[in-house]
Design an enzyme around this catalytic site. Structure first.
Site, PDB file in Angstrom:
ATOM      1  N   ASP A   1       6.641   9.802   2.634  1.00 22.94           N
ATOM      2  CA  ASP A   1       5.847   8.575   2.784  1.00 22.94           C
ATOM      3  C   ASP A   1       4.672   8.748   3.760  1.00 22.94           C
ATOM      4  O   ASP A   1       3.715   7.981   3.735  1.00 22.94           O
ATOM      5  CB  ASP A   1       6.741   7.415   3.262  1.00 22.94           C
ATOM      6  CG  ASP A   1       7.790   7.034   2.234  1.00 22.94           C
ATOM      7  OD1 ASP A   1       8.226   7.915   1.475  1.00 22.94           O
ATOM      8  OD2 ASP A   1       8.197   5.869   2.186  1.00 22.94           O
TER       9      ASP A   1
ATOM     10  N   LYS B   1      10.375  -1.718   6.455  1.00 20.22           N
ATOM     11  CA  LYS B   1      10.683  -2.131   5.077  1.00 20.22           C
ATOM     12  C   LYS B   1      11.909  -1.399   4.556  1.00 20.22           C
ATOM     13  O   LYS B   1      12.815  -2.000   3.974  1.00 20.22           O
ATOM     14  CB  LYS B   1       9.492  -1.823   4.158  1.00 20.22           C
ATOM     15  CG  LYS B   1       9.799  -1.971   2.684  1.00 20.22           C
ATOM     16  CD  LYS B   1       8.626  -1.605   1.805  1.00 20.22           C
ATOM     17  CE  LYS B   1       8.589  -0.175   1.367  1.00 20.22           C
ATOM     18  NZ  LYS B   1       9.593   0.207   0.352  1.00 20.22           N
ATOM     19  N   ASN B   2      11.919  -0.073   4.756  1.00 15.15           N
ATOM     20  CA  ASN B   2      12.991   0.717   4.151  1.00 15.15           C
ATOM     21  C   ASN B   2      14.329   0.531   4.855  1.00 15.15           C
ATOM     22  O   ASN B   2      15.331   1.102   4.434  1.00 15.15           O
ATOM     23  CB  ASN B   2      12.603   2.199   4.098  1.00 15.15           C
ATOM     24  CG  ASN B   2      11.596   2.458   2.994  1.00 15.15           C
ATOM     25  OD1 ASN B   2      11.262   1.553   2.225  1.00 15.15           O
ATOM     26  ND2 ASN B   2      11.103   3.676   2.909  1.00 15.15           N
TER      27      ASN B   2
ATOM     28  N   ARG C   1      12.419  -0.658  -5.878  1.00 13.68           N
ATOM     29  CA  ARG C   1      13.441   0.379  -5.925  1.00 13.68           C
ATOM     30  C   ARG C   1      14.689  -0.028  -5.127  1.00 13.68           C
ATOM     31  O   ARG C   1      15.817   0.259  -5.512  1.00 13.68           O
ATOM     32  CB  ARG C   1      12.829   1.658  -5.340  1.00 13.68           C
ATOM     33  CG  ARG C   1      13.788   2.806  -5.116  1.00 13.68           C
ATOM     34  CD  ARG C   1      14.067   3.538  -6.402  1.00 13.68           C
ATOM     35  NE  ARG C   1      14.914   4.693  -6.195  1.00 13.68           N
ATOM     36  CZ  ARG C   1      15.378   5.447  -7.174  1.00 13.68           C
ATOM     37  NH1 ARG C   1      15.082   5.147  -8.420  1.00 13.68           N
ATOM     38  NH2 ARG C   1      16.140   6.475  -6.928  1.00 13.68           N
TER      39      ARG C   1
ATOM     40  N   ASP D   1       7.799   2.132  -6.663  1.00 16.65           N
ATOM     41  CA  ASP D   1       6.521   2.818  -6.750  1.00 16.65           C
ATOM     42  C   ASP D   1       6.506   3.779  -7.918  1.00 16.65           C
ATOM     43  O   ASP D   1       7.488   4.441  -8.214  1.00 16.65           O
ATOM     44  CB  ASP D   1       6.271   3.614  -5.470  1.00 16.65           C
ATOM     45  CG  ASP D   1       5.734   2.729  -4.382  1.00 16.65           C
ATOM     46  OD1 ASP D   1       5.037   1.763  -4.706  1.00 16.65           O
ATOM     47  OD2 ASP D   1       6.022   3.008  -3.217  1.00 16.65           O
TER      48      ASP D   1
END
Ligand code: UD1
Length: 457
Positions: free
Chosen positions: A343, A58-59, A129, A153
């Site tokens: 994370d 995802k990041n 974000r 988040d």
């Protein structure tokens, strides 16, 4: 094509872009609860056995998607996870003028002709974000952008001062107006930028702004996460000139605006999702092969898991983990890469909650990121927090209860806790988990977990 003349308003002639969100989010009611949210129901499970394929990160993928703004044409991204945030980023890019389609699982095509509206509206930006990542490409290429201050988040204040001061050092004029960042620059110029902290997002925004700047930009104390190296690799394949990839000193030689080309790129595997399956194996005393996981991206974490008693065998195409009957406790502190990522922390706290002994976990990035601890305590975990420390006393097992996921990683940690909790654990707030996990429930069930997803009543 020329940029829009006024970044405060979308051009009236801008055609609505067709796109296909990966998994649309349910609307939220007044309390922020997703009205058609599901719950995940977990029962205590025996040792997990088998193979899990680790999806793309995802990041990384959200930043790769934003980087496609830098070049016209048709971009192809592969190993794209089926997560809600990809759908939200697709919506944001559609508002800017990018058409997104997914012709096959794991593949995303992003197309535009350069006729873009450099405006990122509040209703989309506040949802993730990573929306801040359109700032660098749009400013560097079009010389103007209006972006709502980002959300994401809810684990504490997340300023963007380093993003903005870096862009100002490159010649941008930035103002804050009615909750929006408004930035202009005729053409950005190279600059020597030293971050006081290796911010992931700031490194990415300066990188993507610098590729079109006049001259050379040096970023010192740059973040070194594998996802940043992934972004650099894609930028280079588009024609950007970047030295020092994977190090804390990135040197970007700017190219002429318009000279970058569309590209094809495979997203790096998700080290956080990989760690989630490692944690699942760990708490159940199981044995898993994580296909696609990159041990070299998780080195420090894997060393600490070995200290806890896990047997970890890196392979050329994944990682094998064999868990002991009961893990040993350790002390852990989160740090920027190559340290232990923040994370991972909810997963580590969950593992310590059932390990033998007492472990102290120190959070060095986000002071508020212990909110899930109360939920773990509802499952019988013995955890005390004091400032940015958590003291975790291990217990042989937890006890099932209804809990609510407060964010993506904490949600996944509650699912893992449910695997080692007597009785039934019902996790609500599943839309958080869907933001970052590609079929967590199906993947866990395929290796023997007693878990299912049900519509909320
Ligand atoms: C990214 C990840 C997130 C991860 C984090 C740290 C994405 C979408 N999110 O977030 O999952 O937890 O990296 O590994 O990739 N800070 C400032 N000023 C700034 C920028 C950051 O004070 O201008 C602070 C933040 O408030 C935070 C710390 O620096 O305390 C780390 O932030 P950063 O590395 O920028 O994380 P993100 O890119 O937001």
């Amino acid at each position: 094509m020329p940029p829009a003349s006024d970044p405060t308003h979308a051009r009236p002639d801008a055609a609505p872009a067709a796109h296909q969100a990966a998994r649309p989010e349910a609307p939220a009611d007044a309390t922020g609860r997703r009205t058609s949210d599901a719950v995940v129901v977990v029962h205590r499970s025996g040792p997990l056995q088998g193979e899990v394929v680790v999806p793309g990160a995802k990041n990384s993928v959200l930043k790769l998607m934003a980087a496609t703004l830098l070049a016209d044409g048709t971009h192809t991204l592969r190993n794209v996870p089926d997560i809600a945030d990809v759908g939200i980023m697709s919506d944001l890019l559609a508002a800017i003028g990018v058409t997104t389609t997914s012709p096959a699982p794991g593949e995303l095509i992003l197309q535009h002709s350069g006729d873009l509206v450099p405006v990122a509206p509040y209703d989309l930006v506040e949802r993730i974000r990573a929306s801040i990542n359109v700032l660098g490409p749009l400013l560097g290429r079009f010389g103007q952008v209006r972006l709502s201050l980002p959300g994401g988040d809810d684990f504490g204040s997340r300023p963007i001062d380093m993003h903005l001061s870096g862009l100002e050092a490159m010649g941008a004029t930035i103002t804050l107006e009615h909750g929006d960042v408004v930035a202009f620059a005729d053409r950005l110029h190279g600059a020597d930028i030293t971050f006081e902290f290796p911010s992931v997002g700031a490194t990415e925004n300066i990188l993507t702004a610098a590729v079109h700047a006049k001259g050379t930009t040096v970023i010192d104390n740059a973040a070194r996460e594998p996802e940043i190296a992934d972004l650099c690799t894609m930028l280079v394949s588009m024609g950007a000139e970047i030295e020092g990839i994977g190090t804390s000193r990135l040197v970007v030689h700017g190219v002429e605006p318009g000279s970058l080309r569309a590209t094809e790129h495979e997203t790096v595997p998700d080290r956080i999702q990989a760690a989630t399956y490692l944690a699942a194996a760990a708490v159940t005393g199981g044995e898993l092969f994580l296909r696609g996981a990159r041990a070299d991206h998780m080195d420090m974490l894997l060393r600490r898991f070995v200290d806890m008693g896990l047997e970890i065998v890196p392979q050329h195409d994944g990682i094998t983990v064999h868990a002991p009957e009961r893990m040993r406790s350790i002390d852990v502190a989160t740090l920027p890469y190559p340290g232990i990522a923040t994370d991972y922390k909810p997963l580590i706290v969950t593992m310590l909650a059932v390990a033998d002994g007492v472990g102290i976990v120190t959070e060095n990035l986000y002071p508020g990121r212990f909110r899930y601890v109360e939920e773990l305590c509802r499952l019988g975990a013995d955890i005390r927090t004091d400032g940015h420390h958590a003291v975790v006393r291990g217990r042989p097992a937890l006890s099932g209860a209804p809990v609510r996921a407060p964010d993506i990683r904490a949600g996944a940690a509650l699912v893992i806790a449910g695997l080692v909790a007597d009785g039934t654990t019902t996790i609500s707030g599943v839309h958080h988990i869907d933001r970052g996990y590609d079929d967590l429930v199906g993947r866990l069930r395929s290796v023997g977990a007693s878990i299912e997803r049900r519509p909320a009543r």
